[in-house]
Design a protein around this motif. Structure first.
Motif, mmCIF file in Angstrom:
data_model
loop_
_atom_site.group_PDB
_atom_site.id
_atom_site.type_symbol
_atom_site.label_atom_id
_atom_site.label_comp_id
_atom_site.label_asym_id
_atom_site.label_seq_id
_atom_site.Cartn_x
_atom_site.Cartn_y
_atom_site.Cartn_z
ATOM 1 N N ALA A 111 4.145 3.523 1.472
ATOM 2 C CA ALA A 111 3.995 2.812 0.204
ATOM 3 C C ALA A 111 3.549 1.374 0.444
ATOM 4 C CB ALA A 111 5.300 2.848 -0.575
ATOM 5 N N LEU A 112 4.009 0.763 1.535
ATOM 6 C CA LEU A 112 3.624 -0.624 1.826
ATOM 7 C C LEU A 112 2.180 -0.755 2.303
ATOM 8 C CD1 LEU A 112 6.767 -2.074 3.632
ATOM 9 C CD2 LEU A 112 5.904 -2.701 1.378
ATOM 10 N N ILE A 113 1.766 0.150 3.206
ATOM 11 C CA ILE A 113 0.412 0.002 3.759
ATOM 12 C C ILE A 113 -0.603 0.892 3.058
ATOM 13 C CG2 ILE A 113 1.210 -0.760 6.012
ATOM 14 C CD1 ILE A 113 0.725 1.993 7.117
ATOM 15 N N GLY A 114 -0.159 1.824 2.254
ATOM 16 C CA GLY A 114 -1.061 2.628 1.444
ATOM 17 C C GLY A 114 -1.582 3.885 2.117
ATOM 18 N N GLN A 115 -1.212 4.199 3.348
ATOM 19 C CA GLN A 115 -1.691 5.392 4.034
ATOM 20 C C GLN A 115 -0.524 6.080 4.749
ATOM 21 O OE1 GLN A 115 -4.687 3.944 6.664
ATOM 22 N NE2 GLN A 115 -6.249 3.796 5.058
ATOM 23 N N ASP A 116 -0.553 7.436 4.723
ATOM 24 C CA ASP A 116 0.541 8.200 5.346
ATOM 25 C C ASP A 116 0.400 8.289 6.865
ATOM 26 O OD1 ASP A 116 1.959 8.749 3.070
ATOM 27 O OD2 ASP A 116 1.000 10.686 2.686
ATOM 28 N N GLY A 117 -0.814 8.441 7.359
ATOM 29 C CA GLY A 117 -1.028 8.631 8.798
ATOM 30 C C GLY A 117 -0.519 7.490 9.651
ATOM 31 N N PRO A 118 -0.975 6.261 9.395
ATOM 32 C CA PRO A 118 -0.471 5.143 10.209
ATOM 33 C C PRO A 118 1.040 4.918 10.047
ATOM 34 C CG PRO A 118 -2.477 4.512 9.092
ATOM 35 C CD PRO A 118 -2.091 5.857 8.562
ATOM 36 N N ALA A 119 1.579 5.176 8.868
ATOM 37 C CA ALA A 119 3.028 5.023 8.661
ATOM 38 C C ALA A 119 3.793 6.016 9.531
ATOM 39 C CB ALA A 119 3.377 5.209 7.195
ATOM 40 N N ALA A 120 3.295 7.255 9.600
ATOM 41 C CA ALA A 120 3.951 8.257 10.446
ATOM 42 C C ALA A 120 3.856 7.869 11.914
ATOM 43 C CB ALA A 120 3.319 9.626 10.209
ATOM 44 N N LEU A 121 2.730 7.323 12.338
ATOM 45 C CA LEU A 121 2.601 6.885 13.735
ATOM 46 C C LEU A 121 3.533 5.725 14.057
ATOM 47 C CD1 LEU A 121 -1.239 7.126 14.369
ATOM 48 C CD2 LEU A 121 0.580 8.536 15.335
ATOM 49 N N ILE A 122 3.663 4.799 13.121
ATOM 50 C CA ILE A 122 4.563 3.664 13.352
ATOM 51 C C ILE A 122 6.008 4.141 13.505
ATOM 52 C CG2 ILE A 122 5.545 1.593 12.291
ATOM 53 C CD1 ILE A 122 2.735 1.106 11.070
ATOM 54 N N VAL A 123 6.428 5.094 12.660
ATOM 55 C CA VAL A 123 7.800 5.612 12.737
ATOM 56 C C VAL A 123 7.992 6.427 14.018
ATOM 57 C CG1 VAL A 123 9.452 7.168 11.638
ATOM 58 C CG2 VAL A 123 8.160 5.556 10.249
ATOM 59 N N ALA A 124 6.964 7.171 14.437
ATOM 60 C CA ALA A 124 7.089 8.042 15.611
ATOM 61 C C ALA A 124 6.919 7.286 16.923
ATOM 62 C CB ALA A 124 6.074 9.167 15.534
ATOM 63 N N LEU A 125 6.324 6.100 16.887
ATOM 64 C CA LEU A 125 6.018 5.362 18.113
ATOM 65 C C LEU A 125 7.233 5.098 19.011
ATOM 66 C CD1 LEU A 125 3.682 4.131 19.649
ATOM 67 C CD2 LEU A 125 4.190 1.959 18.517
ATOM 68 N N PRO A 126 8.393 4.651 18.491
ATOM 69 C CA PRO A 126 9.551 4.457 19.396
ATOM 70 C C PRO A 126 10.003 5.748 20.077
ATOM 71 C CG PRO A 126 9.947 3.386 17.297
ATOM 72 C CD PRO A 126 8.686 4.165 17.152
ATOM 73 N N PHE A 127 9.900 6.870 19.375
ATOM 74 C CA PHE A 127 10.288 8.154 19.962
ATOM 75 C C PHE A 127 9.288 8.572 21.032
ATOM 76 C CE2 PHE A 127 12.268 8.102 15.792
ATOM 77 C CZ PHE A 127 13.572 8.396 16.127
ATOM 78 N N LEU A 128 8.013 8.310 20.802
ATOM 79 C CA LEU A 128 6.998 8.627 21.802
ATOM 80 C C LEU A 128 7.180 7.780 23.065
ATOM 81 C CD1 LEU A 128 3.834 9.016 19.556
ATOM 82 C CD2 LEU A 128 5.104 10.806 20.745
ATOM 83 N N VAL A 129 7.496 6.507 22.898
ATOM 84 C CA VAL A 129 7.728 5.629 24.049
ATOM 85 C C VAL A 129 8.960 6.088 24.838
ATOM 86 C CG1 VAL A 129 8.354 3.276 24.731
ATOM 87 C CG2 VAL A 129 6.557 3.648 23.037
ATOM 88 N N ALA A 130 10.035 6.415 24.124
ATOM 89 C CA ALA A 130 11.260 6.879 24.802
ATOM 90 C C ALA A 130 10.998 8.186 25.540
ATOM 91 C CB ALA A 130 12.392 7.052 23.789
ATOM 92 N N ALA A 131 10.248 9.114 24.930
ATOM 93 C CA ALA A 131 9.928 10.382 25.594
ATOM 94 C C ALA A 131 9.080 10.148 26.830
ATOM 95 C CB ALA A 131 9.214 11.312 24.617
ATOM 96 N N ALA A 132 8.127 9.215 26.761
ATOM 97 C CA ALA A 132 7.282 8.924 27.927
ATOM 98 C C ALA A 132 8.107 8.328 29.061
ATOM 99 C CB ALA A 132 6.160 7.981 27.520
ATOM 100 N N ILE A 133 9.002 7.405 28.737
ATOM 101 C CA ILE A 133 9.843 6.785 29.775
ATOM 102 C C ILE A 133 10.751 7.822 30.424
ATOM 103 C CG2 ILE A 133 11.744 5.165 30.149
ATOM 104 C CD1 ILE A 133 10.416 3.364 28.026
ATOM 105 N N LEU A 134 11.384 8.669 29.624
ATOM 106 C CA LEU A 134 12.270 9.692 30.185
ATOM 107 C C LEU A 134 11.499 10.708 31.012
ATOM 108 C CD1 LEU A 134 14.688 10.260 27.183
ATOM 109 C CD2 LEU A 134 15.175 9.117 29.337
#
Length: 126
Positions: A88-111
């Motif tokens: 709702a803030l940035i107006g697009q679903d794709g980048p919002a989903a990537l922003i929310v998923a990014l910490p999980f992707l980083v943690a998965a890569a580190i592990l």
């Protein structure tokens, strides 16, 4: 066969140990009989205690499992809400989903990196 001579409580208390009319064999048989009865009672008590402990443990595991399920559901709903708020803030679903998923992707890569490094044959941490 050795017969046990009964001594009343009153005379057994007043008699000295060296004046006990029972023979050593009779005393040993009585001790073995009492030990067997004591062991039987102990096993019966432990069976009851173990059953009670297993029931309590099963209840505890069920409660913790329910709590874990509810916490995971709440976290998933929180992430959906966060994604919708960012969308709702940035107006697009794709980048919002990537922003929310990014910490999980980083943690998965580190592990994954740490796991591969620990599993390597030349690992000093193994």
């Amino acid at each position: 066969m050795v017969e046990e001579t009964r001594v009343s409580e009153r005379s057994a208390r007043s008699a000295r140990p060296d004046q006990d009319p029972r023979t050593t064999a009779v005393l040993m048989l009585a001790a073995v009989r009492e030990a067997g009865a004591h062991l039987g009672n102990l096993l019966r008590l432990s069976r009851v205690e173990i059953r009670g402990n297993l029931r309590a443990l099963a209840r505890l595991v069920t409660l913790f499992g329910g709590v874990l399920l509810l916490v995971l559901a709440a976290l998933v709903l929180l992430l959906f809400a966060l994604r919708d708020a960012l969308a709702a803030l940035i107006g697009q679903d794709g980048p919002a989903a990537l922003i929310v998923a990014l910490p999980f992707l980083v943690a998965a890569a580190i592990l994954t990196f740490l796991g591969v490094r620990r599993m390597s044959p030349r690992s000093p941490e193994a």
